[in-house]
Design a protein around this motif. Structure first.
Motif, short mmCIF file in Angstrom:
data_model
loop_
_atom_site.label_atom_id
_atom_site.label_comp_id
_atom_site.label_asym_id
_atom_site.label_seq_id
_atom_site.Cartn_x
_atom_site.Cartn_y
_atom_site.Cartn_z
N SER A 178 36.93 38.37 37.88
CA SER A 178 37.33 39.74 37.55
C SER A 178 37.54 39.90 36.05
N HIS A 179 36.46 39.72 35.31
CA HIS A 179 36.54 39.78 33.85
C HIS A 179 35.32 40.49 33.31
N GLU A 221 40.38 41.47 31.27
CA GLU A 221 40.51 41.30 32.72
C GLU A 221 40.24 42.63 33.41
N ASN A 222 39.68 42.55 34.59
CA ASN A 222 39.29 43.76 35.29
C ASN A 222 40.12 43.99 36.54
N LYS A 223 40.14 42.99 37.41
CA LYS A 223 40.92 42.99 38.66
C LYS A 223 40.58 44.15 39.60
N LYS A 224 39.34 44.61 39.55
CA LYS A 224 38.95 45.66 40.50
C LYS A 224 37.76 45.23 41.35
N GLN A 229 37.82 37.86 44.05
CA GLN A 229 38.59 38.73 44.94
C GLN A 229 37.87 38.90 46.28
N LYS A 286 39.75 45.83 45.21
CA LYS A 286 40.82 45.83 44.21
C LYS A 286 42.20 45.62 44.84
N PRO A 334 44.14 40.07 46.17
CA PRO A 334 44.36 39.17 45.03
C PRO A 334 43.17 38.24 44.82
N VAL A 335 43.16 37.60 43.68
CA VAL A 335 42.14 36.62 43.35
C VAL A 335 42.34 35.36 44.19
N GLU A 379 42.65 31.87 44.11
CA GLU A 379 42.93 30.95 43.00
C GLU A 379 42.14 29.65 43.11
N ASN A 381 38.81 30.49 41.83
CA ASN A 381 38.99 30.81 40.41
C ASN A 381 39.04 29.53 39.56
#
Length: 693
Positions: free
Chosen positions: A53-54, A61-64, A69, A308, A311-312, A314, A317
């Motif tokens: 999410s970048h 960072e984007n996180k959408k 995700q 969105k 959560p990611v 991890e 990630n």
């Protein structure tokens, strides 16, 4: 006693039989429940390099959305229903600086999709941007995920990907057919020498016939890189596919970046999950087993899941961190400095990109780069003209330090350049096509507006020539005062060396406007060490400008033919910029200001200050403005004066659907109290009179 025993025996027999029947029914219900199975299909498309999410273009960072995700979504959905398969409909390895990894042993998108457990990946058109050598290497990278592409044949006559794959979900055999848009050669034909792209409907029918004749599956779906609606030709869309192939239970589409859920055509579900991993298409198909042991579709539905909200993952990630670090380090390279202001001026009207209606430093930087790097490939002294589009409404570089990622902000795609040998007539035809981007001006318009049928990325601006775009003229007659930079006229027979990006050249120029005109290709930047435009811009800043650039504009073009009423226009600008009026947007949300807002639409809520109108009238009087316009302004002033007592202390007039300010609410509240009191008093007075009578 015997009779009693007989009765007791009969009663016991009856109870036993009833119990057996009841237990049998219960068992049958349990058995039936086991025979009804629901499978779940999760589909993504147009991920465009979002493995984490970048956003590498902005280096933020984007996180959408994105695969880290999506991994969380998939894990949760599989926990709810183990009969789940995950598929992708293409445009996966391109964009978001994803080309950084194109020559690596494995691409991070492919690595992540394998880790998540995707069963298949259908190739999209952007997978072919890098040419045949790259795509043929990339399709060998997945370890478990199947690569589908049943309508693209390589130069040796073999298919690039499989036409379908079969997945067993707890005894339910699901065949997934994968096809891509047949328009690939229209965009990347020159890079795919010897390739053949066939009709996806014909190939899907062949796959269905093979699956059925071999009894390979209980249910058939398709994952295709095509939008729901027709793009260029019949058969290049999911609707045509659904009408031609009713055997399909569902189609997961892509390419159009649309968000489609809950729709079906000819009984076939069609869904599309947007772009960049922001949504996932979720399809539930309930099947029941008939007496012959065959599974049949009892019910099916589709919906979109917003990524969105999750959560990611991890764990994933962490595994992707080396790829992430490579992207961030690359994006953070400082390549120069911008002094003297930003490259793009502030928009005068919110929702109307200023860089689309006037010449700007951001566009001149791109065009000057292209002119510089193509000059060595054309004859000395020859006429050199180039074109480019603004790919993003937010394209800009801020004053100060310039990082490599900033270049991607102004040129988001990794296009290369073609230089063609054309004549003046051919250049003008190209410019007239580009000018279709603007709607024709109508008397009373207050803004320049854009053609909803022509995306902003199709609107090219030109360097090496000077010109006006008269938007009061009909399409095809708008380019006026066309000259070279030295002021000499562009004649139809002039020899001109025209440079445009590879996408525009292959689709619109060689593929349409100049088709069958034997236009000669002089140079391709892809044949040089540095070929991508955004890489050339970086080199131009570092090596040509010495690492320091300023906002420079030659103002070689302008829009004419729009006679705006300045007082009314100023009123509209104020309303739009204060979010009291929104500029009209196309249904798909991809084109803004598709028509000019009329005065009648806003006059009831215009906060025109009387003094501003008077000043404008004085200016108009000095400029001998037409009588009709002056009368119109006087009419506006009269209306404003009539209402001035009520609006003296307010900077706006309330309208239906507007939010009222705190003062408005106090006044309205007091008014309601007074009205309620009068009503109550009147009612009781009448009541008392009635009783006394």
């Amino acid at each position: 006693m015997i009779k009693s025993n007989k009765k007791r025996t009969a009663l016991m027999l009856a109870l036993t039989m009833m119990s057996s029947i009841a237990l049998g029914n219960i068992n049958n219900k349990v058995f039936a429940a086991e025979e009804n199975k629901t499978i779940q299909i999760l589909g993504t498309s147009d991920l465009h390099g979002w493995f984490v999410s970048h956003d590498y273009a902005s280096n933020q960072e984007n996180k959408k959305g994105g695969l880290t995700q999506i991994s969380t979504v998939v894990k949760e959905m599989k926990a709810q229903n183990s009969r789940t398969m995950v598929v992708d409909a293409g445009d996966t390895i391109q964009d978001n600086m994803s080309d950084l990894y194109i020559n690596d042993e494995i691409h991070p998108m492919i690595y992540a999709m394998d880790e998540i457990g995707y069963s298949s990946w259908t190739l999209g058109n952007h997978e072919f941007n890098y040419g045949s050598e790259v795509i043929e290497r990339v399709v060998t990278q997945p370890k478990n995920m199947k690569v589908l592409c049943g309508n693209v044949y390589k130069a040796d006559g073999t298919l690039l990907g499989e036409p379908y794959t079969v997945v067993n979900l707890d005894g339910i055999r699901v065949a997934n057919i994968g096809m891509t848009t047949p328009n690939i050669m229209k965009w990347d034909g020159p890079k795919l020498e010897g390739y053949k792209v066939t009709d996806p409907i014909v190939e899907t029918k062949k796959a269905i016939e093979k699956i059925k004749s071999n009894n390979e599956a209980d249910i058939i779906i398709a994952t295709v890189h095509m939008g729901k609606d027709k793009e260029y030709i019949d058969g290049d869309n999911a609707t045509d596919l659904a009408n031609a192939c009713p055997e399909l239970a569902a189609i997961i589409g892509g390419h159009a970046h649309s968000k489609i859920q809950g729709e079906s055509v000819n009984g076939v579900i069609i869904t599309e999950p947007g772009k960049q991993g922001e949504q996932i298409s979720k399809i539930n198909i309930e099947l029941s087993k008939d007496n012959n042991g065959k599974y049949n579709v009892a019910n099916k539905s589709s919906e979109l899941v917003d990524v969105k909200n999750y959560p990611v993952d991890e764990e994933l990630n962490t595994k992707l961190k080396p790829f992430y670090d490579k992207g961030v380090n690359d994006a953070n390279q400082v390549i120069g400095t911008l002094v003297g202001g930003d490259l793009t001026p502030q928009d005068e009207i919110k929702g109307i990109t200023q860089a689309q209606i006037q010449d700007t430093p951001v566009m001149d930087l791109i065009l000057n780069t292209q002119l510089y790097y193509t000059k060595p490939y054309i004859p000395e002294g020859a006429r050199n003209v180039t074109s480019a589009a603004l790919f993003s409404n937010s394209a800009n570089i801020k004053e100060g330090e310039i990082k490599k990622s900033d270049v991607v902000k102004i040129y988001k795609f990794d296009n290369t350049l073609y230089t063609l040998k054309v004549n003046g007539d051919q250049l003008k035809r190209y410019m007239e096509w580009s000018a279709l981007y603007y709607n024709q001006y109508k008397e009373g318009d207050l803004t320049i507006s854009f053609n909803p049928e022509m995306r902003g990325y199709l609107y090219d601006m030109f360097a090496g020539v000077k010109y006006d775009i008269n938007i009061s003229k009909p399409a095809g007659e708008r380019i006026e005062n066309l000259t070279y930079e030295d002021g000499s006229k562009v004649n139809p027979s002039d020899v001109i060396y025209l440079t445009a990006n590879d996408y525009r050249t292959s689709t619109k120029l060689l593929g349409d406007l100049y088709k069958d005109e034997n236009v000669e290709v002089i140079h391709k930047s892809a044949d040089t060490e540095i070929g991508a435009v955004r890489d050339l811009i970086r080199e131009y800043i570092i090596n040509v400008k010495g690492g320091v650039i300023t906002p420079e504009t030659d103002n070689n073009w302008k829009i004419t033919g729009c006679n705006f009423d300045s007082a009314k226009r100023n009123a509209l600008i104020k309303l739009v910029n204060e979010d009291k009026v929104q500029v009209p947007t196309s249904e798909d949300g991809r084109t803004y200001n598709i028509r000019s807002i009329t005065w009648d639409e806003i006059k009831s809520l215009v906060p025109v200050i009387e003094e501003d109108v008077k000043k404008d009238e004085e200016i108009k009087g000095e400029e001998n403005t037409s009588k009709d316009t002056v009368n119109a302004e006087n009419s506006v002033n009269k209306n404003e004066k009539t209402s001035s007592k009520n609006s003296k202390n307010n900077d706006k007039l309330p309208q239906a659907g507007q939010k009222y300010g705190s003062e408005d609410m106090i006044i309205i509240g007091l008014a309601l109290i007074v009205v309620s009191g009068i009503t109550y008093f009147s009612y009781n007075t009448k009541k008392n009179k009635k009783h006394s009578a």
